[in-house]
Design an enzyme around this catalytic site. Structure first.
Site, mmCIF file in Angstrom:
data_model
loop_
_atom_site.group_PDB
_atom_site.id
_atom_site.type_symbol
_atom_site.label_atom_id
_atom_site.label_comp_id
_atom_site.label_asym_id
_atom_site.label_seq_id
_atom_site.Cartn_x
_atom_site.Cartn_y
_atom_site.Cartn_z
ATOM 1 N N ARG A 142 2.327 9.887 -0.410
ATOM 2 C CA ARG A 142 3.581 9.296 -0.900
ATOM 3 C C ARG A 142 4.776 9.757 -0.063
ATOM 4 O O ARG A 142 5.654 8.966 0.265
ATOM 5 C CB ARG A 142 3.768 9.628 -2.388
ATOM 6 N N TYR A 172 1.929 0.208 -1.454
ATOM 7 C CA TYR A 172 0.741 1.074 -1.491
ATOM 8 C C TYR A 172 1.060 2.525 -1.844
ATOM 9 O O TYR A 172 2.203 2.916 -1.913
ATOM 10 C CB TYR A 172 -0.134 0.909 -0.251
ATOM 11 N N GLU A 173 -0.007 3.260 -2.141
ATOM 12 C CA GLU A 173 0.092 4.640 -2.674
ATOM 13 C C GLU A 173 0.906 4.680 -3.967
ATOM 14 O O GLU A 173 1.644 5.624 -4.217
ATOM 15 C CB GLU A 173 0.702 5.603 -1.632
ATOM 16 N N GLY A 174 0.696 3.668 -4.791
ATOM 17 C CA GLY A 174 1.443 3.576 -6.049
ATOM 18 C C GLY A 174 2.665 2.698 -5.837
ATOM 19 O O GLY A 174 3.578 3.080 -5.107
ATOM 20 N N GLN A 201 5.991 4.553 -9.182
ATOM 21 C CA GLN A 201 6.783 5.739 -8.813
ATOM 22 C C GLN A 201 7.865 6.001 -9.844
ATOM 23 O O GLN A 201 8.154 7.139 -10.199
ATOM 24 C CB GLN A 201 7.446 5.555 -7.435
#
Lengths: 598, 598
Positions: free
Chosen positions: A298, A442-444, A449
Site C-alpha cells: 500500500r 489495487y491493494e485495496g 482504504q
C-alpha cells in the site's frame, strides 16, 4: 517525447532539512552509520538509473505490452525490460534496504523510498517487477521458517528471483474470505495447491530464472471466511536442497489481462494445478502474514502515484513554457513572439501548481512515513517502535488513497495543459493518466482504504492514533503560533485540527448507532485527514524555507517552496470545507435510494 | 460485455412532464404539428437503432481502430462501422432535424438531442462521423451561398456525404489567430488552398463517397490574427454542376493520430496541397461563420459525455447488484449468499448516485438548452428568439464544460465500482473513461469554456444574461417558497443565487483592476454556475415528482427522482462552498509563482 529529471534537490530538502533524517538514523543501531553523504550519493545514482535505463522504455513498453506463449506458459516482457532488469540486479538495487543477513545492503527504508519514487516516475510497469518482490521478501522475513528464509531470501535480495502476491480470485478481490484455492497437506510436510488466481501483477515474465509466488489458500479443515486462510510459498521452479532449480511446479500463467494501463507489466491469470508449496506462518493465520505484504504494497502504491505525479508535472511545466497560444489577459508578455507561452494563463498555472503541490506534499508524506517505518523496525526504544508503528498504520491508508487520488487529479491536470496534444500517445501524458488509474484500485480500493482509516485506525482505537498525530501538529502550532510569518500556514491546520476532533467524535457517535454512517463518511473523511497531514507537512516545509530566507539564504528553492505552500493552502486545502459538509450529510440520502437504484 | 438500455422514460419525463415540450413547440410554426406521440415514437426508434446497431460495435471499434493506406490516402474504419452508417442513412436519421428545404424531416432540435444522447451512449467514436456533419450543415445554412447550399446541403441532409471542421494546425488550437493555411483567389472565383491541419475528427473514412471539409484559411491580404481568417468549403471530390462527383481535390489524410480513446474515429492529419475551395460567408469573417459550427459542436460535446455517463451508470448499477463481496456494515442483507451484493455499501451507492445524478441533471440541461435553441431559431416573436438565444449562449459553455467534467467524474466512479475488473478492457468501463477524456479538451478546452462564460457571457454584458436565468430561478422560488416539501430543493438554489450575484459583482470589480482575476476564478465559477443550473433543474424535476405523488401516482419513477434529487443536493451541490472559497483566493497565489514554476 517526455523527459524526466530526478527531483534530487527536493528529496534532499525533505530528508535533511525538514526531517533531519541522518540525525534520526543515528539513534537506530542498524543505520547509525548512514550519513547524509551516503544517502545523497545513493539517491543520485538511483536517479541516473531511473532516468537513463528504465525511463526510455516507458512508452515502448506501453505500446508493445507483454505476450504469452500459450504452449509454454512463458511470458515475454517488452523489448529492453529484461536487460534493464539485469542492470538493476548488477547495480545491487534490489538489495538496497534488505537485511545484510540475507545479502542486503541494510540501508534504511527512506533511501529505498526515494529509489522507488524515481523508478515509478520513470516506468511504473517495469518497476512493479522488482517492486512486488519486496512484499514477498517482507512476508518471508516476518513469517517464514528458517528453511524458507535460507531458500528464498538471498535470491529475492539479490534480485535473481522475483516474488508475487497471489491473492485475488475471479469471484473475490476485496473479500478474500471467499477464496477457494485449496491446499492439501502431503505426507512430506509440503502442501498440494490447486486453484485459480487473477490480476497477479508481475505474475509471469522472462526476467529471472525463478518466480516465488506467495499464495493464499484454504486448508481442508479451515474455518469459513477470512479466518480460514493460510499463506503458502509456491516457487515456479522447485528449489533443490543445494539451492539449484529443480522441476517445474505446476503454477502457470493461463492468460494475460488486456488493461487500461501498465501494459508493460504482466497481469497474469494464474492456474495452480497441484503445485507444491510450503506453509508460511501458522495455519489459518494467512491473512495476518498477508497483511505484512499488503501494508508494504500500500505504501508502494502511493509511491507509484507520487512518481507519476512528479513526471507528469515536469513535462506539463516544460510544455507550458514552450507552447505559445493566446495573449495574457493582463497584457502581452512575450513581445517578440506571435503569442505568449501558455504559462501566463492563471488556470494553466493552477493546473501545474496542483500537480506540483501534490508531488511535493506526497513526497514529504512518503518520506515522513518511511522514516517512521525505519524507527518501527530498528529503534532501540520499544515505546518509539510502538508509537512509530501506530503512526505508520494510521498513515498507510492515507498514503495509499490520498496520494493515488491526487495522482489522478494531477496527471489529468497535466494532460489537460497539453490540450489536444495531451490526448495523443506520442507526448506520453495520457499514459501517465492510464497507468495511475490502477493505483486507486489495487491493494485495496480507495474506498477500502477509507474504511480502514476511519473504521479501524481512527474509531477502532477511539482516536488514540489520530491524537498522536495531532500532538505533532499541536507542537508545531505551539512553536510557531506567535510567528506572524507562519500564520498563513499554521492557522489552517490549527483550525482543521479542532474541526477534525469534533468531526471524528460526531461520526463515532453516529456510527455507533448506525454503522452505515461510517461507510457513508469514510471517503470524505480520508481526504480531510489527508489534507490535515499534507497541511502539517507543508507548514513544516514552509517553516524551514522561512528560516533559511531569514538567515539570508538566497537559493530560489526556498521562495519556490513558500509559493507552492501558499498555493496549496489557498486552492487545494479548502476542499475540506465541502468534504466535511458532505460527510455530515450522512448515510440516509445514500441508503434510502432503493427506488433510484432499482 | 456491457449492455445499454435507452433511457426513454427519463427523456419523456424531462420533455413532457418537466418542460412541456409539445406545448412549447405549438408556438413555433415550423414545429406546431410535432406532438408528444411523434416525439416519443421517434425517440423509441432512435433508441433501438443505438442499442442494436452501433452499441455492439463499440468495443470492437475501440480494439480495431482506423487504418490509413498511405499510398491512396484512404482510411478504413473498424469492421461494421460502414454498414451501420448505411443503415443510419437508410433510416433517414441524418435528416431528422434538418430543414425540409434541403430534404430534412424538420423535426425540432430537442428530438435530435435525444437521438444523439443515445448514439453517444452506444458508440461515441462512431457517432462523431454523422455528428461532425451537423456543424458543417449549420455553417452552410447560416453563411453559405445559394450555390453552396444547393450543392452540399441535400447531400449532408441525406447523409450521403459527411462534413468536417478543419480548424486546428500543429502550432495552433485554442489560438486560431495564429493559423497559416493559405487561400489564394483564382480567376474563376474559387480559391486555391494550401496548408496543414491536425486533429480533424472524422477527417477521412470509407463510409461515404464524398467528405465536405470546412476549412479555415487566410487570404493573401488578410490582417494578422483572428480578424484575418476566412472559411472555405473544400470537398474531397469536386462536385460537377449536375451534382455528380468530379476529380479528387488535393486534400489528403497524411496520418492518423494514436490516441487515448475514440479509437474508432479517424483523427486525421490533413494536408491540403492546392485544393480548390469556395468562400463561405465574407472574407476575413471566417471566425464568425466558424462559431456557428463551434457552438453546435460544443453542445454536441456535452451530449457525448452525457451519453457516456448514462451508459457507464447503467453498467455499474448492474454490476453492483450482481457482484457479491463483503457484508453490509449494518448487518447481513443477502442471507442466502456467501456475501452481500456490493450495492449495500454506502460508498458504492455514492459512486452510482453520482453518475445517476450527473446523467439526469445533464439530460435535463441538454434538453432544456436544445428547446431554447428551437425557440431561438423558430419562435415567431423576435424577443423570445433573442432571449432564447441569449440563454443558449450563456448555457453553451456550461453544457460543454460542466457536463464533460461531470462525465469524467462519473465514468471514473462507475469504473471504480468494478474494482480491478474496471481496469480490464473486456468489461468496457475503462473505454468510457478514455473516450470521455477528449470531451474535456476538444471544441475549446474546459478552461476556454470557463473564460467564455465568465469573461464574455457574464461580465461581458454586466450579468444581463445571468440575470435572465436568475429570473427563472426566482420564479420557481416564488412559486414554491411556501411549499414545505419543496424547501429542501428550493433553499439551496435560492441561497446560491444570492451568493452568485454577490460573487459575480466581486469578480467583475476585481477583474476590472486585474484581468488575471477573471482567469483565476473562471474554472471555479463555471462549476458554481453549473450547480446553479443543475440545482434549478433538479428542483423543477422534484416539483413534478412531488406533484405526481401528491396526486396519488404510485409509479416508483417519481420516488426515484426525489431520491436522486436529494442525493444531488446533499452530496454534490455543496461543492459550491469550496469553489467559491478557492475562486475568492484570487490570482496572486497563482501568478506570483515564478520561482515555483522556474
Amino acid at each position: 517525447m517526455p523527459t524526466y529529471n530526478p527531483p534530487v534537490r527536493d528529496m534532499q530538502f525533505v530528508l535533511h532539512e525538514v526531517l533531519n533524517v541522518a540525525d534520526e538514523l543515528k539513534a537506530l543501531p542498524a543505520h547509525a552509520e548512514t550519513d547524509a553523504d551516503t544517502i545523497n550519493a545513493v539517491i543520485e545514482e538511483a536517479g541516473k538509473f531511473a532516468a537513463e535505463v528504465t525511463f526510455p522504455l516507458n512508452i515502448s513498453g506501453d505500446e508493445e505490452g507483454c505476450t504469452l506463449d500459450k504452449a509454454t506458459h512463458e511470458v515475454k516482457t517488452p523489448k529492453g525490460f529484461k536487460d534493464a532488469y539485469a542492470k538493476y540486479v548488477e547495480g545491487g538495487w534490489p538489495a538496497l534496504s534488505c537485511d545484510p543477513a540475507f545479502g542486503g545492503q541494510g540501508l534504511p527504508f527512506v533511501v529505498n523510498q526515494c529509489l522507488f519514487e524515481m523508478l515509478n516516475s520513470a516506468n511504473q510497469a517495469w518497476t512493479m517487477y522488482p517492486g512486488l518482490s519486496h512484499g514477498a521478501y517482507e512476508a518471508l522475513v516476518a513469517h517464514g521458517t528458517e528453511e524458507q528464509k535460507k531458500t528464498y531470501l538471498p535470491k529475492l535480495t539479490s534480485g535473481e528471483w522475483t516474488g508475487t502476491m497471489c491473492l485475488t480470485e475471479p469471484h473475490c478481490g476485496t473479500d478474500l474470505g471467499l477464496l477457494r484455492t485449496k491446499a492439501e497437506p502431503q505426507p512430506d510436510g509440503s502442501y498440494r495447491i490447486t486453484g485459480s488466481k487473477i490480476f497477479i501483477s508481475a505474475g509471469e515474465h522472462d526476467m529471472t530464472d525463478n518466480i516465488i509466488h506467495l499464495v493464499l489458500a484454504r486448508l481442508p479443515d479451515a474455518p469459513k471466511g477470512s479466518k480460514g486462510i493460510s499463506l503458502f510459498v509456491v516457487p515456479k521452479y522447485k528449489v533443490k536442497s543445494d539451492g539449484s532449480l529443480g522441476e517445474r511446479n505446476p503454477i502457470f500463467c493461463a492468460g494475460l489481462e488486456h488493461k487500461m494501463g501498465i501494459h508493460g507489466n504482466a497481469t497474469a491469470q494464474i492456474v495452480i494445478e497441484g503445485a507444491t508449496g510450503s506453509l508460511v506462518g501458522e495455519p489459518n493465520k494467512g491473512l495476518q502474514a498477508m497483511f505484512v505484504m499488503m501494508n508494504a504494497a500500500r505504501l508502494g502504491v502511493g509511491n507509484q502515484s507520487l512518481g507519476l505525479t512528479e513526471v507528469a508535472y515536469q513535462n506539463a511545466l516544460a510544455y507550458a513554457k514552450d507552447r505559445i497560444q493566446m495573449r495574457s489577459l493582463s497584457g502581452v508578455k512575450a513581445k517578440d513572439k506571435e503569442a505568449d507561452p501558455i504559462i501566463v494563463h492563471p488556470d494553466v498555472r493552477k493546473m501545474l501548481l496542483t500537480a506540483k503541490a501534490y508531488a511535493e506534499g506526497g513526497r514529504a508524506l512518503q518520506i515522513f512515513c518511511t522514516l517512521l517505518l525505519d524507527k518501527e523496525h530498528n529503534h532501540p526504544d520499544e515505546k518509539v517502535r510502538k508509537d512509530s508503528g501506530e503512526l505508520v498504520a494510521l498513515l498507510t491508508p492515507i498514503v495509499k488513497a490520498f496520494i493515488t487520488d491526487n495522482g489522478h487529479i494531477a496527471t489529468n491536470a497535466c494532460m489537460q495543459v497539453f490540450g489536444g496534444h495531451g490526448f495523443i500517445k506520442e507526448w506520453g501524458m495520457e499514459q501517465f493518466v492510464r497507468d495511475n488509474r490502477i493505483n486507486m484500485i489495487y491493494e485495496g480500493t480507495n474506498t477500502i482504504q477509507s474504511l480502514d482509516l476511519l473504521g479501524r485506525k481512527v474509531l477502532g482505537n477511539n482516536g488514540a492514533s489520530l491524537k498522536k498525530f495531532g500532538k505533532l501538529v499541536a507542537k508545531l502550532v505551539e512553536e510557531e503560533g506567535v510567528n506572524e510569518k507562519m500564520a498563513e500556514f499554521i492557522n489552517p491546520i490549527a483550525g482543521l485540527g479542532d474541526q477534525l476532533t469534533k468531526f471524528t467524535t460526531e461520526i463515532g457517535f453516529k456510527g455507533f448507532q448506525n454503522p452505515d454512517e461510517v461507510g457513508a463518511a469514510a471517503v470524505d473523511y480520508l481526504r480531510v485527514a489527508g489534507h490535515f497531514v499534507f497541511g502539517y507537512l507543508f507548514a513544516r516545509m514552509a517553516q524551514v524555507a522561512l528560516r533559511e530566507i531569514a538567515a539570508g539564504n538566497t537559493d530560489p528553492f526556498y521562495v519556490a517552496k513558500l509559493q507552492t505552500a501558499r498555493f496549496y493552502f489557498a486552492k487545494l486545502f479548502p476542499e475540506t470545507a465541502t468534504l466535511m459538509r458532505t460527510a455530515r450529510a450522512g448515510s440516509k440520502v445514500l441508503m434510502d435510494t432503493d427506488a433510484a437504484l432499482a
